[in-house]
Design an enzyme around this catalytic site. Structure first.
Site, PDB file in Angstrom:
ATOM      1  N   ARG A  55      29.528  15.088  16.222  1.00 11.62           N
ATOM      2  CA  ARG A  55      29.593  14.206  15.044  1.00 11.62           C
ATOM      3  C   ARG A  55      28.212  13.619  14.769  1.00 11.62           C
ATOM      4  O   ARG A  55      27.786  13.504  13.639  1.00 11.62           O
ATOM      5  CB  ARG A  55      30.637  13.103  15.228  1.00 11.62           C
ATOM      6  CG  ARG A  55      30.549  12.033  14.150  1.00 11.62           C
ATOM      7  CD  ARG A  55      31.760  11.110  14.012  1.00 11.62           C
ATOM      8  NE  ARG A  55      32.405  10.775  15.256  1.00 11.62           N
ATOM      9  CZ  ARG A  55      31.911   9.961  16.207  1.00 11.62           C
ATOM     10  NH1 ARG A  55      30.738   9.374  16.031  1.00 11.62           N
ATOM     11  NH2 ARG A  55      32.590   9.735  17.311  1.00 11.62           N
ATOM     12  N   TYR A 107      30.726  12.838 -13.326  1.00  8.14           N
ATOM     13  CA  TYR A 107      31.853  13.508 -12.697  1.00  8.14           C
ATOM     14  C   TYR A 107      33.008  12.515 -12.523  1.00  8.14           C
ATOM     15  O   TYR A 107      32.798  11.390 -12.051  1.00  8.14           O
ATOM     16  CB  TYR A 107      31.385  14.060 -11.349  1.00  8.14           C
ATOM     17  CG  TYR A 107      32.462  14.693 -10.535  1.00  8.14           C
ATOM     18  CD1 TYR A 107      33.115  15.833 -10.986  1.00  8.14           C
ATOM     19  CD2 TYR A 107      32.839  14.158  -9.314  1.00  8.14           C
ATOM     20  CE1 TYR A 107      34.112  16.421 -10.229  1.00  8.14           C
ATOM     21  CE2 TYR A 107      33.832  14.743  -8.550  1.00  8.14           C
ATOM     22  CZ  TYR A 107      34.469  15.873  -9.015  1.00  8.14           C
ATOM     23  OH  TYR A 107      35.452  16.446  -8.270  1.00  8.14           O
ATOM     24  N   ASP A 179      22.515  12.572  -8.967  1.00  4.02           N
ATOM     25  CA  ASP A 179      23.417  13.654  -8.583  1.00  4.02           C
ATOM     26  C   ASP A 179      22.814  14.942  -9.144  1.00  4.02           C
ATOM     27  O   ASP A 179      22.828  15.161 -10.357  1.00  4.02           O
ATOM     28  CB  ASP A 179      24.814  13.378  -9.149  1.00  4.02           C
ATOM     29  CG  ASP A 179      25.837  14.427  -8.726  1.00  4.02           C
ATOM     30  OD1 ASP A 179      25.448  15.587  -8.468  1.00  4.02           O
ATOM     31  OD2 ASP A 179      27.035  14.089  -8.688  1.00  4.02           O
ATOM     32  N   LYS A 204      29.270  23.438  -4.895  1.00  2.00           N
ATOM     33  CA  LYS A 204      28.956  24.097  -6.157  1.00  2.00           C
ATOM     34  C   LYS A 204      27.819  25.110  -5.946  1.00  2.00           C
ATOM     35  O   LYS A 204      27.975  26.049  -5.195  1.00  2.00           O
ATOM     36  CB  LYS A 204      28.631  23.037  -7.214  1.00  2.00           C
ATOM     37  CG  LYS A 204      29.631  21.855  -7.226  1.00  2.00           C
ATOM     38  CD  LYS A 204      31.044  22.226  -7.605  1.00  2.00           C
ATOM     39  CE  LYS A 204      32.061  21.124  -7.338  1.00  2.00           C
ATOM     40  NZ  LYS A 204      31.772  19.820  -7.912  1.00  2.00           N
TER      41      LYS A 204
HETATM   42  C1  LIG Z   1      32.167  18.459  -7.693  1.00  2.00           C
HETATM   43  C2  LIG Z   1      31.205  17.376  -7.970  1.00  2.00           C
HETATM   44  C3  LIG Z   1      31.135  16.253  -7.137  1.00  2.00           C
HETATM   45  C4  LIG Z   1      32.082  16.040  -5.978  1.00  2.00           C
HETATM   46  O1  LIG Z   1      31.862  16.930  -4.934  1.00  2.00           O
HETATM   47  P1  LIG Z   1      33.020  17.484  -3.945  1.00  2.00           P
HETATM   48  O2  LIG Z   1      32.294  18.453  -3.095  1.00  2.00           O
HETATM   49  O3  LIG Z   1      34.096  18.067  -4.789  1.00  2.00           O
HETATM   50  O4  LIG Z   1      33.510  16.288  -3.187  1.00  2.00           O
HETATM   51  C5  LIG Z   1      30.165  15.310  -7.419  1.00  2.00           C
HETATM   52  N1  LIG Z   1      29.323  15.437  -8.466  1.00  2.00           N
HETATM   53  C6  LIG Z   1      29.373  16.492  -9.289  1.00  2.00           C
HETATM   54  C7  LIG Z   1      28.422  16.588 -10.433  1.00  2.00           C
HETATM   55  C8  LIG Z   1      30.315  17.492  -9.082  1.00  2.00           C
HETATM   56  O5  LIG Z   1      30.372  18.532  -9.923  1.00  2.00           O
END
Ligand SMILES: *Cc1c(COP(=O)(O)O)cnc(C)c1O
Length: 387
Positions: A55, A107, A179, A204
């Site tokens: 961890r 998001y 982000d 993603k």
């Molecule tokens: C999918 C997404 C998230 C969240 O991520 P997860 O891996 O699904 O928890 C945050 N920001 C953006 C822009 C996203 O497309």
């Protein structure tokens, strides 16, 4: 992290394949092993080779942390079990009574985490239009601890000037979180533009193959990194070694994948622009797109996400989204295969009724890396279902 500094002279694609990934010293294995051991032998009490318990730290996780940090031009990288776990650890930097200025297109899950999980625990938020910085500065609340933005945003793909926002926020002692999920470090490196913290849904483009859920935080500041590393271990939302391996493997091809995503997205934009059923095409390369100038200034290219609205409204949007054959109707984005979705009813349903609500005639595409003409033909036949 010293290794990254030594490697700083390498180009992006070289770093993606080599940063944090030396041949395994014990066997010579060229591919980073998936280290499943949860615990590590100590030669004397407290004397070990850098790992004690998985961890707190794991060799496969270290590899991906160094790899992605190098790509983001950050000294420190921290991998998490999901993008939202990464975001949750960043929000833990704030104290009750502090406020987040949130770009008003984000998001849906980020908005849900802030408004439904952290607001009851004492954080506040205000949604702002980051394209009007004079207005944001003029109405700046004094309890702001953090500015949180996406650029390009999800799902409207609006772009904002990271450098100008960072300057404004730093004059007012607020941290800037970007982000970078949509752009990826191949297209945009927010730390070099003044952002304090970069967050990713590694689910993603970083993973890139729709087979791993993961999150990532990149920071340059040592003290901020130490605080986030503390909660990474103390709260424990860490990724498995196998998940780390999948992200590590995905990122090796990030550059070539992004080039093809961008190229294919342009072919789709050409089809949509001027199509009789389409009301508006949203893509940062278009000269009239909100934030086009910021995108042109800070991005290498314009990305693989394309959104559009339909003249005939919500029913037509839902019909088009359900009528493609190659584009799969599904949430998520950023992988090799193309996806289509209706944000209002799918990814952004949790923003309904809030300042972050999205238009109901909107369709979002994650343009994959299939043969461009096949994608264009598929979308063209789906658009034929719209009046
Ligand atoms: C999918 C997404 C998230 C969240 O991520 P997860 O891996 O699904 O928890 C945050 N920001 C953006 C822009 C996203 O497309």
């Amino acid at each position: 992290m010293g290794e990254i500094e030594e490697q700083a002279g390498w180009g992006f694609e070289t770093l993606a394949i080599h940063a944090g990934q030396p041949a395994d010293p014990s066997t010579g294995a060229v591919v980073t092993p998936i280290s499943l051991s949860t615990t590590f032998a100590q030669s004397e009490v407290g004397v070990h080779q850098g790992y004690e318990y998985s961890r707190s730290g794991n060799p496969t996780r270290t590899a991906v942390e160094q790899q992605v940090a190098a790509l983001e031009h950050a000294k420190h990288g921290l991998a998490f079990a999901s993008g939202l776990a990464a975001e949750d650890n960043i929000l833990r930097l704030l104290q009750p009574g502090q406020r987040i200025l949130l770009g008003n297109d984000a998001y849906g899950g980020t908005f849900r985490l802030i408004s439904k999980v952290w607001t009851p625990l004492g954080l506040d938020w205000t949604a702002v239009d980051l394209s009007d910085l004079d207005a944001v500065a003029a109405s700046w609340p004094d309890d702001v601890g953090m500015v949180w933005l996406e650029t390009p945003t999800n799902p409207l793909l609006t772009c904002f000037d990271i450098e100008a926002i960072a300057e404004m926020a730093h004059e007012r002692d607020a941290l800037v979180v970007v982000d970078n999920t949509f752009a990826t470090p191949y297209l945009q490196q927010p730390i070099t533009l003044g952002a304090d913290i970069v967050v990713h849904s590694a689910t993603k483009y970083l993973g890139g193959h729709s087979d791993v859920v993961g999150g990532f935080v990149a920071v340059d500041d040592d003290e901020l990194a130490e605080r986030i590393r503390f909660t990474q271990n103390a709260a424990g939302a860490v990724p498995s070694p196998f998940d780390c391996y999948l992200v590590l493997r995905g990122v090796k091809t990030l550059g070539v994948r992004m080039d093809r995503h961008c190229e294919n997205a342009r072919a789709i934009v050409d089809l949509l622009s001027g199509h009789r059923a389409v009301e508006r095409v949203l893509y940062p390369q278009l000269p009239d797109h909100p934030g086009h100038e910021a995108a042109a200034k800070q991005m290498r290219d314009y990305g693989g996400m394309v959104s559009f609205t339909l003249k005939a409204g919500e029913a037509a949007a839902r019909r088009v989204a359900a009528s493609t054959e190659l584009f799969t109707l599904a949430e998520s984005l950023g992988a090799v295969e193309s996806l289509i979705e209706h944000p209002g009813a799918m990814t952004h349903a949790s923003a309904a009724g809030s300042p972050l609500e999205v238009p109901d005639n909107l369709v979002r595409l994650s343009v994959g890396i299939e043969h461009a003409a096949d994608l264009v033909a598929d979308l063209e036949q789906a658009l034929d279902t719209a009046p």
